[in-house]
Design a protein around this motif. Structure first.
Motif, PDB file in Angstrom:
ATOM      1  N   TYR A 164      -5.356   4.104   5.965  1.00 25.77           N
ATOM      2  CA  TYR A 164      -5.450   3.533   4.622  1.00 25.77           C
ATOM      3  C   TYR A 164      -5.377   2.005   4.701  1.00 25.77           C
ATOM      4  O   TYR A 164      -4.857   1.434   5.659  1.00 25.77           O
ATOM      5  CB  TYR A 164      -4.333   4.071   3.730  1.00 25.77           C
ATOM      6  CG  TYR A 164      -4.290   5.582   3.674  1.00 25.77           C
ATOM      7  CD1 TYR A 164      -5.216   6.299   2.926  1.00 25.77           C
ATOM      8  CD2 TYR A 164      -3.340   6.285   4.416  1.00 25.77           C
ATOM      9  CE1 TYR A 164      -5.193   7.691   2.900  1.00 25.77           C
ATOM     10  CE2 TYR A 164      -3.312   7.673   4.397  1.00 25.77           C
ATOM     11  CZ  TYR A 164      -4.247   8.361   3.634  1.00 25.77           C
ATOM     12  OH  TYR A 164      -4.233   9.739   3.621  1.00 25.77           O
ATOM     13  N   TRP A 165      -5.897   1.368   3.663  1.00 28.39           N
ATOM     14  CA  TRP A 165      -5.912  -0.102   3.610  1.00 28.39           C
ATOM     15  C   TRP A 165      -5.301  -0.540   2.276  1.00 28.39           C
ATOM     16  O   TRP A 165      -5.939  -0.423   1.232  1.00 28.39           O
ATOM     17  CB  TRP A 165      -7.343  -0.614   3.732  1.00 28.39           C
ATOM     18  CG  TRP A 165      -7.431  -2.104   3.928  1.00 28.39           C
ATOM     19  CD1 TRP A 165      -7.376  -3.060   2.953  1.00 28.39           C
ATOM     20  CD2 TRP A 165      -7.591  -2.799   5.166  1.00 28.39           C
ATOM     21  NE1 TRP A 165      -7.485  -4.307   3.512  1.00 28.39           N
ATOM     22  CE2 TRP A 165      -7.624  -4.182   4.875  1.00 28.39           C
ATOM     23  CE3 TRP A 165      -7.721  -2.390   6.495  1.00 28.39           C
ATOM     24  CZ2 TRP A 165      -7.772  -5.154   5.854  1.00 28.39           C
ATOM     25  CZ3 TRP A 165      -7.861  -3.357   7.474  1.00 28.39           C
ATOM     26  CH2 TRP A 165      -7.887  -4.712   7.154  1.00 28.39           C
ATOM     27  N   PRO A 166      -4.062  -1.060   2.283  1.00 31.88           N
ATOM     28  CA  PRO A 166      -3.470  -1.551   1.042  1.00 31.88           C
ATOM     29  C   PRO A 166      -4.302  -2.685   0.470  1.00 31.88           C
ATOM     30  O   PRO A 166      -4.966  -3.415   1.218  1.00 31.88           O
ATOM     31  CB  PRO A 166      -2.085  -2.056   1.499  1.00 31.88           C
ATOM     32  CG  PRO A 166      -1.842  -1.397   2.816  1.00 31.88           C
ATOM     33  CD  PRO A 166      -3.178  -1.230   3.448  1.00 31.88           C
ATOM     34  N   LYS A 167      -4.274  -2.852  -0.832  1.00 36.34           N
ATOM     35  CA  LYS A 167      -5.054  -3.904  -1.456  1.00 36.34           C
ATOM     36  C   LYS A 167      -4.745  -5.246  -0.806  1.00 36.34           C
ATOM     37  O   LYS A 167      -3.599  -5.653  -0.667  1.00 36.34           O
ATOM     38  CB  LYS A 167      -4.773  -3.977  -2.956  1.00 36.34           C
ATOM     39  CG  LYS A 167      -5.613  -5.033  -3.673  1.00 36.34           C
ATOM     40  CD  LYS A 167      -5.320  -5.061  -5.164  1.00 36.34           C
ATOM     41  CE  LYS A 167      -6.163  -6.122  -5.856  1.00 36.34           C
ATOM     42  NZ  LYS A 167      -5.897  -6.208  -7.313  1.00 36.34           N
ATOM     43  N   GLY A 168      -5.802  -5.923  -0.402  1.00 34.62           N
ATOM     44  CA  GLY A 168      -5.618  -7.221   0.260  1.00 34.62           C
ATOM     45  C   GLY A 168      -6.922  -7.686   0.888  1.00 34.62           C
ATOM     46  O   GLY A 168      -7.981  -7.054   0.731  1.00 34.62           O
TER      47      GLY A 168
END
Length: 238
Positions: free
Chosen positions: A229-233
């Motif tokens: 997953y890729w956290p918002k950023g």
């Protein structure tokens, strides 16, 4: 057939086109005391030319001997050194001067040898994070298509190559030409090489995907493992 006589004729032909250049023997022939055409595909020559221009390549056959000749302008050589172009560094690191006395070019090629020995340097944390995410996303993309055996094999082989290229980058090694990747891995990382063989010999779609995931995890685990997953950023566009 006198290989060296034909090679000298080719050197003379190249040298006659302009002054101030340097001609290097590169590739497999450099390590041979006697050039053996049964062991190499062709004779690779790298020519550094003066002035500003663009990279050129010439492939020809003379009296049954194939020559692969690259022409790189001096300004591009300097840029390649400054930006550490893997192709320029890896090809010229072991180059053997066979014509020319341009001291600037000779000095620059010696500098390349030092750069090669020191390695390409580490990836940034952002680059490493992106690689961990992208490779796993590409793997998941294949899973969604596993009902189509042909597509799975095509995409799996593409990702397989990308993972092996990543292995070199993560471990701060110069990425070799495709034809040398497995040979170098066999010498340096036997476990990974065994997994590669299993992958290449497998025909069953499910097992291909299982082995591919094992290879992916083997390469990425020392650097934090896969990133699902890729956290918002911040995210790279290319």
């Amino acid at each position: 057939m006198d290989i060296y006589k034909i090679l000298q004729q080719e050197i003379n032909r190249i040298a006659s086109t302009q002054t101030g250049q340097a001609i290097f023997l590169v590739g497999s022939a450099v390590d041979m005391e006697i050039i053996d055409l049964e062991k190499i595909k062709d004779i690779d020559i790298f020519v550094i030319t003066p002035g500003e221009n663009h990279f050129q390549r010439e492939v020809l056959e003379k009296e049954g001997i194939k020559f692969d000749i690259s022409y790189l302008p001096l300004d591009l050589l300097k840029k390649g050194i400054q930006e550490k172009w893997a192709l320029v560094i890896s090809v010229l690191a072991k180059a053997k001067l066979i014509y020319g006395e341009n001291q600037e070019i000779i000095r620059l090629v010696k500098e390349i040898s030092n750069i090669y020995l020191s390695g390409p340097g580490p990836l940034t944390q952002e680059e490493m994070k992106y690689i961990r995410f992208k490779l796993y996303q590409d793997y998941e993309d294949i899973l969604y298509r596993k009902s189509d055996h042909s597509i799975v094999k095509f995409l799996a082989y593409n990702l397989f190559r990308e993972i092996l290229v990543t292995y070199f980058k993560l471990n701060e090694k110069w990425v070799p030409k495709d034809k040398k990747i497995l040979k170098i891995i066999k010498k340096e990382e036997q476990m990974l090489y065994n997994l590669c063989n299993q992958f290449l010999e497998e025909e069953n779609t499910e097992k291909i995907l299982q082995i591919l995931l094992t290879i992916l995890e083997y390469v990425l685990n020392p650097f934090g493992g896969v990133l699902r997953y890729w956290p918002k950023g911040k995210f790279p566009l290319i």
